[in-house]
Each structure stands twice: as structure tokens, then as C-alpha cells.
Design a protein around this motif. Structure first.
Motif, PDB file in Angstrom:
ATOM      1  N   VAL A  67       1.065  -1.364  -0.424  1.00 23.44           N
ATOM      2  CA  VAL A  67      -0.106  -0.130   0.292  1.00 23.44           C
ATOM      3  C   VAL A  67       1.108   0.805   0.142  1.00 23.44           C
ATOM      4  N   THR A  68       2.414   1.033  -0.007  1.00 20.72           N
ATOM      5  CA  THR A  68       3.491   2.439  -0.266  1.00 20.72           C
ATOM      6  C   THR A  68       4.160   2.082  -1.464  1.00 20.72           C
ATOM      7  N   ASP A  69       3.869   3.159  -1.621  1.00 20.72           N
ATOM      8  CA  ASP A  69       4.922   3.239  -2.769  1.00 20.72           C
ATOM      9  C   ASP A  69       6.736   3.416  -2.974  1.00 20.72           C
ATOM     10  N   THR A  70       7.172   3.789  -2.012  1.00 16.91           N
ATOM     11  CA  THR A  70       8.880   3.142  -1.922  1.00 16.91           C
ATOM     12  C   THR A  70       8.987   2.823  -0.507  1.00 16.91           C
ATOM     13  N   ALA A  71      10.381   1.937  -0.647  1.00 18.24           N
ATOM     14  CA  ALA A  71      10.804   1.508   1.244  1.00 18.24           C
ATOM     15  C   ALA A  71      12.087   2.390   1.389  1.00 18.24           C
ATOM     16  N   VAL A  72      12.504   2.607   2.297  1.00 14.61           N
ATOM     17  CA  VAL A  72      13.450   3.319   3.281  1.00 14.61           C
ATOM     18  C   VAL A  72      13.587   1.673   3.546  1.00 14.61           C
ATOM     19  N   LEU A  73      14.827   1.001   3.831  1.00 16.21           N
ATOM     20  CA  LEU A  73      15.130  -0.047   4.575  1.00 16.21           C
ATOM     21  C   LEU A  73      16.472   0.865   4.745  1.00 16.21           C
ATOM     22  N   LEU A  74      16.399   0.438   6.673  1.00 19.04           N
ATOM     23  CA  LEU A  74      17.512   0.933   8.191  1.00 19.04           C
ATOM     24  C   LEU A  74      18.164  -0.275   7.599  1.00 19.04           C
ATOM     25  N   LEU A  75      19.494   0.581   8.052  1.00 17.61           N
ATOM     26  CA  LEU A  75      20.865  -0.428   8.872  1.00 17.61           C
ATOM     27  C   LEU A  75      21.303   0.125   9.333  1.00 17.61           C
ATOM     28  N   ASN A  76      22.047  -0.909  10.409  1.00 19.86           N
ATOM     29  CA  ASN A  76      22.351  -0.680  11.364  1.00 19.86           C
ATOM     30  C   ASN A  76      24.228  -0.692  10.953  1.00 19.86           C
ATOM     31  N   GLY A  77      24.601   0.564  11.229  1.00 26.02           N
ATOM     32  CA  GLY A  77      26.095   1.088  10.822  1.00 26.02           C
ATOM     33  C   GLY A  77      26.867  -0.498  12.018  1.00 26.02           C
ATOM     34  N   LYS A  81       9.193  -2.035  -6.597  1.00 27.41           N
ATOM     35  CA  LYS A  81       9.293  -0.930  -5.368  1.00 27.41           C
ATOM     36  C   LYS A  81      10.083  -0.127  -5.210  1.00 27.41           C
ATOM     37  N   PRO A  82      10.422   1.486  -4.972  1.00 26.93           N
ATOM     38  CA  PRO A  82      11.705   1.601  -5.363  1.00 26.93           C
ATOM     39  C   PRO A  82      12.436   1.481  -3.833  1.00 26.93           C
ATOM     40  N   VAL A  83      13.434   1.625  -3.804  1.00 30.19           N
ATOM     41  CA  VAL A  83      14.233   1.785  -2.521  1.00 30.19           C
ATOM     42  C   VAL A  83      15.334   2.962  -2.091  1.00 30.19           C
ATOM     43  N   ILE A  84      15.724   2.828  -1.282  1.00 32.21           N
ATOM     44  CA  ILE A  84      16.041   3.757  -0.697  1.00 32.21           C
ATOM     45  C   ILE A  84      17.198   3.328   0.430  1.00 32.21           C
ATOM     46  N   PHE A  85      18.377   3.202   0.653  1.00 34.33           N
ATOM     47  CA  PHE A  85      19.105   2.579   1.987  1.00 34.33           C
ATOM     48  C   PHE A  85      19.694   3.782   2.455  1.00 34.33           C
ATOM     49  N   LEU A  86      19.356   3.158   3.927  1.00 34.14           N
ATOM     50  CA  LEU A  86      19.683   4.461   5.234  1.00 34.14           C
ATOM     51  C   LEU A  86      20.776   3.917   6.612  1.00 34.14           C
ATOM     52  N   VAL A  87      21.495   4.319   6.050  1.00 33.49           N
ATOM     53  CA  VAL A  87      22.588   3.977   7.126  1.00 33.49           C
ATOM     54  C   VAL A  87      22.506   4.613   8.622  1.00 33.49           C
ATOM     55  N   ASN A  88      21.992   3.941   9.879  1.00 39.04           N
ATOM     56  CA  ASN A  88      22.060   4.032  11.276  1.00 39.04           C
ATOM     57  C   ASN A  88      23.171   4.014  12.064  1.00 39.04           C
ATOM     58  N   GLN A  89      22.643   4.060  13.250  1.00 45.61           N
ATOM     59  CA  GLN A  89      23.345   4.664  14.269  1.00 45.61           C
ATOM     60  C   GLN A  89      25.250   4.251  13.561  1.00 45.61           C
ATOM     61  N   LEU A  90      25.264   5.730  12.888  1.00 42.48           N
ATOM     62  CA  LEU A  90      26.596   5.930  13.440  1.00 42.48           C
ATOM     63  C   LEU A  90      27.665   6.535  14.208  1.00 42.48           C
ATOM     64  N   ASP A  91      26.533   6.296  15.524  1.00 46.80           N
ATOM     65  CA  ASP A  91      27.326   7.364  17.196  1.00 46.80           C
ATOM     66  C   ASP A  91      28.531   5.868  17.617  1.00 46.80           C
ATOM     67  N   SER A  92      28.076   4.621  16.702  1.00 44.60           N
ATOM     68  CA  SER A  92      28.004   3.333  17.783  1.00 44.60           C
ATOM     69  C   SER A  92      29.575   2.495  17.897  1.00 44.60           C
ATOM     70  N   ASP A  93      30.222   2.389  18.435  1.00 41.73           N
ATOM     71  CA  ASP A  93      31.928   1.679  18.464  1.00 41.73           C
ATOM     72  C   ASP A  93      32.461   1.456  17.111  1.00 41.73           C
ATOM     73  N   LYS A  94      31.577   0.046  16.527  1.00 43.29           N
ATOM     74  CA  LYS A  94      31.975  -0.614  15.748  1.00 43.29           C
ATOM     75  C   LYS A  94      31.360  -0.180  14.631  1.00 43.29           C
ATOM     76  N   CYS A  95      31.085   1.301  14.030  1.00 36.33           N
ATOM     77  CA  CYS A  95      30.104   1.707  12.772  1.00 36.33           C
ATOM     78  C   CYS A  95      31.083   1.434  11.837  1.00 36.33           C
ATOM     79  N   ASP A  96      31.288   1.270  10.688  1.00 33.44           N
ATOM     80  CA  ASP A  96      32.227   1.683   9.457  1.00 33.44           C
ATOM     81  C   ASP A  96      31.151   1.866   8.099  1.00 33.44           C
ATOM     82  N   TYR A  97      31.209   2.746   8.014  1.00 40.06           N
ATOM     83  CA  TYR A  97      30.549   2.910   6.877  1.00 40.06           C
ATOM     84  C   TYR A  97      31.376   2.947   4.751  1.00 40.06           C
ATOM     85  N   HIS A  98      32.180   3.295   5.618  1.00 38.80           N
ATOM     86  CA  HIS A  98      32.619   2.047   4.390  1.00 38.80           C
ATOM     87  C   HIS A  98      32.757   1.047   4.467  1.00 38.80           C
ATOM     88  N   ASN A  99      32.651   0.051   5.361  1.00 34.42           N
ATOM     89  CA  ASN A  99      32.014  -1.032   4.813  1.00 34.42           C
ATOM     90  C   ASN A  99      30.738  -1.890   4.381  1.00 34.42           C
TER      91      ASN A  99
END
Length: 718
Positions: A97-107, A127-145
Motif C-alpha cells: 500500500v506504499t510506493d517507496t521502501a526506506v531500508l534502514l541498516l545498523n551501521g 518498489k523503489p528502495v532507499i538505503f539508510l545507514v543508522n547508528q553512525l555513533d556506535s563504536d563498531k560503525c564502519d560506513y565504508h564497509n
């Protein structure tokens, strides 16, 4: 509240693995939009999502939460979905019933099994997809990976729009390569400071900006020509290119947030408001007649009810999407599924448990109503001269089943009423009252799914219940032909009972020729077929019943009684009491009495003759076999295969799909009983599976003997 037009409305599903932070992001989105005055916390049990007692008890989302935000004269309807695959029904409903998915990831973890599952659903529904990386302030966050793994799994369509400057506990800034600006925040997040990109980041930012421009240009010939000529696009042109790429799934933008500190949330809303497709830009939905429904406020009114929630002190809250036309308070509509009239006394827009009354909602919008008299999940309400019905949501097959009993048998009826009510809230529950197994079976998506049902039954409904292993619907069949006869004779004053039936049984296969001659004990039996019935059994397979009686040994009027006696025994097979199937029965001789013969006598004679012949015909037990597909990270493949081999599974093939291994097997239903628990334990919750009934196959001889002994023991206890 303003009445939004169809071209001002965007519908978004918020998806993500457990622990990715969807509930926390929801609080920040609502806070930034001014819907709530302070952000709630899961630990304080005061969030807009997860407001049901069972969710607060377990600390997990169990139901989807529908809410809206208004931003820059746009209305964003967002459905926050549970992360656990046990509650996949909510995600499937939301995506439809929606048109776009925001897929949240634990950083910290990047794409997880929940990410993979949700992405597969978006793929299926286009359906369209947007990836959203969250918890960038966590000790083990590695955005590049995380970015590397996303690209590895989903290919070059993954294009970053932002990247963080300093992941970890000190995170407070990111670079936006769409706007080519640096965003930074104070300790409390909120409104960012927007500055030029520092010189030391300019090369990296320009490289990512060019990649984004190229990805945007690919979706429009005019933009592509301009890109080749000038190697740049304006901000508006990039937005247009990204929007078109989202609709065709040729671009998956990657954004960053730290939802817990409200950093990046406002910029995310800007992007959702400016770039995400509007409802009228997406492919059209079809009604059950296959007709395209145009999303326009000028069309006939049609509402599709996709979700029912049951709330204390209110009762049923029915959530709907306006598929076409518009709806206003006081409208009287017709339920196309149930034929009843329904008056909408008041309509609302939602923010979790909070509802705001509105006068009107236009095509594409999402709202809810309370105290409707006859509306169920999946129903369609139509205005005058409109006969739409919708059935576009397909739910996955069940994965986990248990028999359920009320501890106090007097509560059984109340328990059934509660189960039916719960199924309105979650259509992935399947409630089966099995005549065959003499059990009430609950089919769900996993052990946690059933555990929440038990908690709600005991805490909300005040009904104590217990789960048991469901019995297996075995089948019985033959492997050779056999002959038997039986005389039923009873005399007790007055008219007696007499019937004698001689019959032959043999295994039946589709298309086999009619029988002509049999040999048993050196004696030949020739068949002279007078009549034949082929009966498709409701539990699968066939019974072929042949009348080959000659010389009037049994009057034709007794044949239906003989068939009834055979059918009664087919329903309670001689070996284990399971249904019998794929049997041919030839009645070739018998005797009757001019006075004492009647239907009951021949029914009883046939039942006993069939039972005796069945036991001599090499009887075998069949068990249900299921097709199994397991999606598992490569490093767990060996352990998963080893476990399956211990469950009598036959490995049919292996494949690689989106960074995961896909293992295909055939497995007996009995071995699937606790498979969801075992697989979660082996892989740390990082694998998922689907099942589908395949066929009935012979059980191994040692298991057959064990089943017969268990049945005999149960008979002695009875």
C-alpha cells in the motif's frame, strides 16, 4: 489539517532488521515535523511506535505503525514495520500500500538477513528502495564497509548520496554529495549547520558527486545528453533523474542518519519530500477484474482496508488507503466483499495511537476509521456506481505450526473467537480446525510469532492456553493387490442383518487400464465391469470403485452402501488411522438375504472386507514432503547442510543470490517442526527459509513400524 492533493502525497514503508533503529527514527521524524513535542524512548515505553503491551513486554515491534508527517507542503505517510521475519505480514502489507521502501541498516552490521528478506519483497513488488545507514555513533560503525557490502550484494545501482566524516561516539558531521555541502550538529542534533565542504574532503566528495550525477543522468535521455556535453547537472535535474531512477529501480541511493541523536533526520525528510515519487507516478494497481485503477481524486470513491488494529477502550481501528476518488466524513459506502452499507462517522489521519480527525482524504492518501460495523481486513468500500474489489497482497506460506488448547476446555469457544480476532490484525496467522488430526492448529511465521500470540491470549484475553506438537497428516496406500471377503450376520429377534462382500484392492495410478483378471492362491478371478466411479478425495489422491458383481449376487441398490463402508475405512486407515489414498476397489462377488439384507449390513461388511484386504496389500505410510529454500550466509553453509542431513532432507541444489547462499532441499514435514528455532540457533538469526508443500512420499520402513506401534499404543490407552 490541510487537505492534500494526490500529487502532494507520498507513501513510504520503513523497513529494517531488528535493532536497526526504526522506532527511534520514527520518534525523530515525528519530532522534526512537530507532530510530537518530545522524543520518546523504547526503554521508557513512551514511543509512538511499539505502544501495545506485548511490544513493550518483549521490546520488539509486533505490529506496523501508521503515521504521517507534513513537510514543505507535502504529506508523507509512513508505515513503520516490525523487523523480525516472524512478523513479515506487516511488511508485506505495508509494501503493497506504499510506493517507496526506506531500508534502514545498523551501521555496525550493514546488510543483515532482514535486509535481504525485505529487499527480495521490494524486488517482487517492483518498489523503489532507499538505503539508510543508522547508528553512525556506535563504536563498531564502519560506513565504508557497509557501502562496500551493499555494492557487493546489490551492484552498481547502489549510489551514496552522503557519507559520514567521523563514525563512532564522536559522530556529528556528514558530507552531502547531492547538495555538495557539509552538515554538522551540536550535541542535541536537530537543525544542522550547513557549510562548504572542507578542502581535504573535496576530492572524495567530487568523485562521489560525479558518480551520483552519472547515475541520475542515466534515467533520462535529455539529462544524459546534457551530462555528456557539460559533465554536470543542476540540483533540480539531479532530483528529477534520481526520481525516475527510483521508479525504475535503476538507482538505490544511500543516506546516513544518527536517529538516536536526531542528526541527518531533517535532511532525510527533505529528500523524501523533494525526490521520492508521488503516488500518481507509480505503476497502477489492478482490481480483481484485472482493470487498472487510476489514482485520481476525480474518479469514483474506492477504499481498500489493509490493516485492523484492536486497541483497549476503542475496539477495532480500521486502516485504509484511498485507491481512487476521495472520501469525506459522513460518506455512506458499500462493502463490495460483504454487501453491507457502511457510514464513515469520522475519518482520521494517524500517528501511532494518536489520531487526528480530518474532513476529507484524496486518492492515494492513507487514513483510519473506528467503530465500523462490518469491515474486515482486505475489504473494499465503494461509492456509488463503483464495484471495485482488491486482492493484491500475497502473504508467504507458514513456517512454524503448533496445536493449541485452552487449559480449561470451557474456554475453547472464547479462545477461537480471540484467534479469529487476532487474524484480523495479522493475516499471516492461519487457524485450522483439523478434523483429520482432531487438533486446532495455529500456523505462523516462527516461534516468536507464536510466543507473542500466547502472551496476548493469556494477558489480554485472560485465557490460559498451551501448545503441543501438531500431529502429522500421514497418508496410507497400497503397494500390491489383495483379496478379502467378510460376512456380516446378526440375529436378535425379528428381522436380522446379513450382508457378504467379496472385494479386491490394489494401488491406483492415474491412467492405468481397467482390471481384467487377478490371481490369488492359484485361483483366477475374471472381472466383468458393470459400473465404475472415480472419486477425487478431499485429502488428495483418488478412490476408484468398480462394481464387477455378476449374476445378481448383490443387488445394485446396495452398492452405494458398500462404497460408503469403504469410504469410512479410507477416512481411518487400518495402519495408523490416517487417510488412505490412491486405491482401486473391485467388488466382484457376495451374498444377500431376501429379508435380512439392508444398507447397514453391506456397509459393515464392506468396511471389514476392505480393512482385511488393505492389511494384506503391502500397506505403506506416506508422509508429506516440503520444498525448502534456505537463505544463509556462506560461512554457515556447512553447519546448515549438516543439520538438514540429520533431518532426512534431500539436498536438491545450491545457488548464490544477493550475497547469500540459497540452498534448496526436500524435507519431511515432521522434521520441520522446530526448524525455525534450530536454524536461528545455528546461524545466530542470520538465515531465513521458505517452505511449500511438494508431495507425499513413502516413509522409511523403520519409521513406519514405529508409527504403527505408536498408533496401537494410543488405541490401547483409548
Amino acid at each position: 489539517m490541510k487537505v492534500y492533493q494526490t500529487n502532494e502525497i507520498k507513501n513510504i514503508a520503513l523497513l529494517g532488521n531488528d535493532g536497526s533503529g526504526k522506532t527511534t527514527l520514527t520518534e525523530s521524524l515525528l519530532y522534526e515535523a512537530g507532530i510530537i513535542q518530545r522524543r520518546g524512548r523504547i526503554t521508557a515505553k513512551n514511543t509512538v511506535s511499539d505502544y501495545f503491551p506485548v511490544e513493550q513486554e518483549y521490546g520488539y515491534s509486533v505490529f506496523s505503525t501508521v503515521y504521517h508527517v507534513e513537510w514543505n507542503n507535502k504529506k508523507l505517510n509512513i508505515i513503520d514495520c516490525p523487523g523480525s521475519d516472524d512478523f513479515v505480514g506487516a511488511a508485506m502489507t505495508a509494501l503493497n500500500v506504499t510506493d517507496t521502501a526506506v531500508l534502514l541498516l545498523n551501521g555496525q552490521y550493514g546488510p543483515e538477513v532482514g535486509t535481504q528478506n525485505h529487499f527480495r519483497y521490494t524486488e517482487k513488488l517492483k518498489k523503489p528502495v532507499i538505503f539508510l545507514v543508522n547508528q553512525l555513533d556506535s563504536d563498531k560503525c564502519d560506513y565504508h564497509n557497509v557501502l562496500e557490502r551493499l555494492t557487493e550484494i546489490y551492484g552498481p545501482k547502489v549510489v551514496p548520496v552522503q557519507y559520514p566524516l567521523n563514525e563512532g561516539p564522536g559522530f556529528n558531521a556528514l558530507i552531502d554529495v547531492l547538495l555538495m555541502k557539509k552538515y554538522s550538529w551540536g550535541p542535541d542534533g536537530g537543525a544542522p549547520t550547513i557549510e562548504d565542504i572542507p578542502a581535504e574532503e573535496m576530492d572524495r566528495a567530487m568523485e562521489m558527486h560525479k558518480a551520483l550525477v552519472e547515475a541520475a543522468a542515466e534515467n533520462d535521455e535529455t539529462l544524459m545528453e546534457k551530462f555528456f556535453e557539460e559533465e554536470k547537472l543542476t540540483e533540480d535535474e539531479m532530483r528529477e533523474g534520481i526520481r525516475k531512477g527510483l521508479v525504475t529501480r535503476s538507482i538505490f541511493p544511500v543516506f546516513c542518519v544518527c536517529a538516536g541523536k536526531d542528526m541527518g533526520v531533517r535532511r532525510l525528510m527533505e529528500f523524501l519530500g523533494n525526490v521520492v515519487p508521488f503516488v500518481d507516478e507509480m505503476p497502477k494497481v489492478h482490481n480483481t477484474r484485472g482493470e487498472e485503477i487510476t489514482v485520481t481524486a476525480d474518479g469514483p470513491t474506492s477504499l481498500y482496508f489493509f490493516k485492523t488494529g484492536v486497541e483497549p477502550h476503542i475496539g477495532e481501528v480500521c486502516y485504509f488507503k484511498v485507491m481512487s476518488g476521495s472520501v469525506k466524513t459522513g460518506d455512506e459506502l458499500t462493502n463490495s466483499d460483504r454487501g453491507s452499507k457502511e457510514r464513515l462517522g469520522q475519518i482520521y489521519v494517524c500517528a501511532g495511537a494518536n489520531r487526528q480527525p480530518v474532513e476529507r482524504l484524496n486518492a492515494g492518501d492513507i487514513g483510519c476509521a473506528v467503530k465500523l460495523k462490518d469491515v474486515k481486513t482486505g475489504n473494499t468500500l465503494n461509492g456509488k456506481d463503483c464495484e471495485n474489489r482488491f486482492d493484491f497482497i500475497k502473504y508467504p506460506n507458514s513456517k512454524f505450526s503448533r496445536a493449541i488448547k485452552a487449559v480449561n476446555e470451557a474456554d475453547t469457544e472464547k479462545m477461537m473467537a480471540a484467534l479469529i480476532k487476532m487474524r484480523q490484525e495479522d493475516p499471516t496467522w492461519v487457524v485450522e480446525q483439523s478434523k483429520e488430526l482432531r487438533q486446532i492448529i495455529i500456523h505462523g511465521q516462527g516461534e516468536f510469532h507464536l510466543r507473542t500470540l500466547k502472551w496476548r491470549m493469556e494477558n489480554n484475553e485472560k485465557i490460559q492456553v498451551k501448545f503441543e506438537e501438531p500431529k502429522i497428516p500421514y497418508r496410507e496406500t497400497l503397494t500390491k493387490s489383495a483379496r478379502a471377503d467378510y460376512r456380516h450376520k446378526k440375529q436378535s429377534g425379528g428381522a436380522g442383518q446379513f450382508g457378504e462382500v467379496h472385494l479386491i484392492v490394489e494401488p491406483y495410478a492415474e491412467g492405468m487400464p481397467d482390471p481384467t483378471v487377478f490371481k490369488f492362491g492359484g485361483q483366477e478371478y475374471r472381472m466383468n465391469i458393470k459400473g465404475k466411479e472415480e472419486i477425487d478425495l478431499e485429502w488428495g489422491g483418488k478412490l476408484v470403485f468398480i462394481n464387477s458383481v455378476v449374476g445378481g449376487a448383490i443387488d445394485a441398490r446396495f452398492m452405494p452402501a458398500i462404497l460408503k463402508g469403504v469410504m469410512e475405512r479410507m477416512e481411518r486407515g487400518p495402519l495408523t488411522g490416517s487417510y488412505a489414498r490412491d486405491v482401486r476397489v473391485i467388488v466382484y462377488d457376495g451374498k444377500m438375504h431376501p429379508v435380512d439384507s439392508n444398507e447397514l449390513s453391506f456397509m459393515l461388511a464392506a468396511r471389514n472386507a476392505f480393512s482385511a484386504a488393505f492389511k494384506e496389500a503391502g500397506p505403506k505410510i506416506l508422509e508429506p514432503i516440503y520444498d525448502l529454500e534456505v537463505y544463509v550466509p556462506a560461512d554457515f553453509m556447512g553447519d546448515v547442510m549438516s543439520d538438514l542431513q540429520g533431518r532426512r532432507a534431500l539436498i536438491m541444489g545450491m545457488d548464490s543470490e544477493a550475497g547469500y547462499q540459497k540452498l534448496q532441499a526436500k524435507i519431511p514435514l515432521k522434521e520441520l517442526s522446530n526448524y525455525s528455532i534450530a536454524l536461528s540457533s545455528i546461524t545466530g538469526g542470520r538465515a531465513s527459509f521458505t517452505t511449500k508443500f511438494a508431495s507425499y512420499e513413502l516413509v522409511p520402513n523403520d519409521i513406519q513400524q514405529q508409527l504403527i506401534k505408536e498408533h496401537e499404543a494410543d488405541g490401547e490407552e483409548d
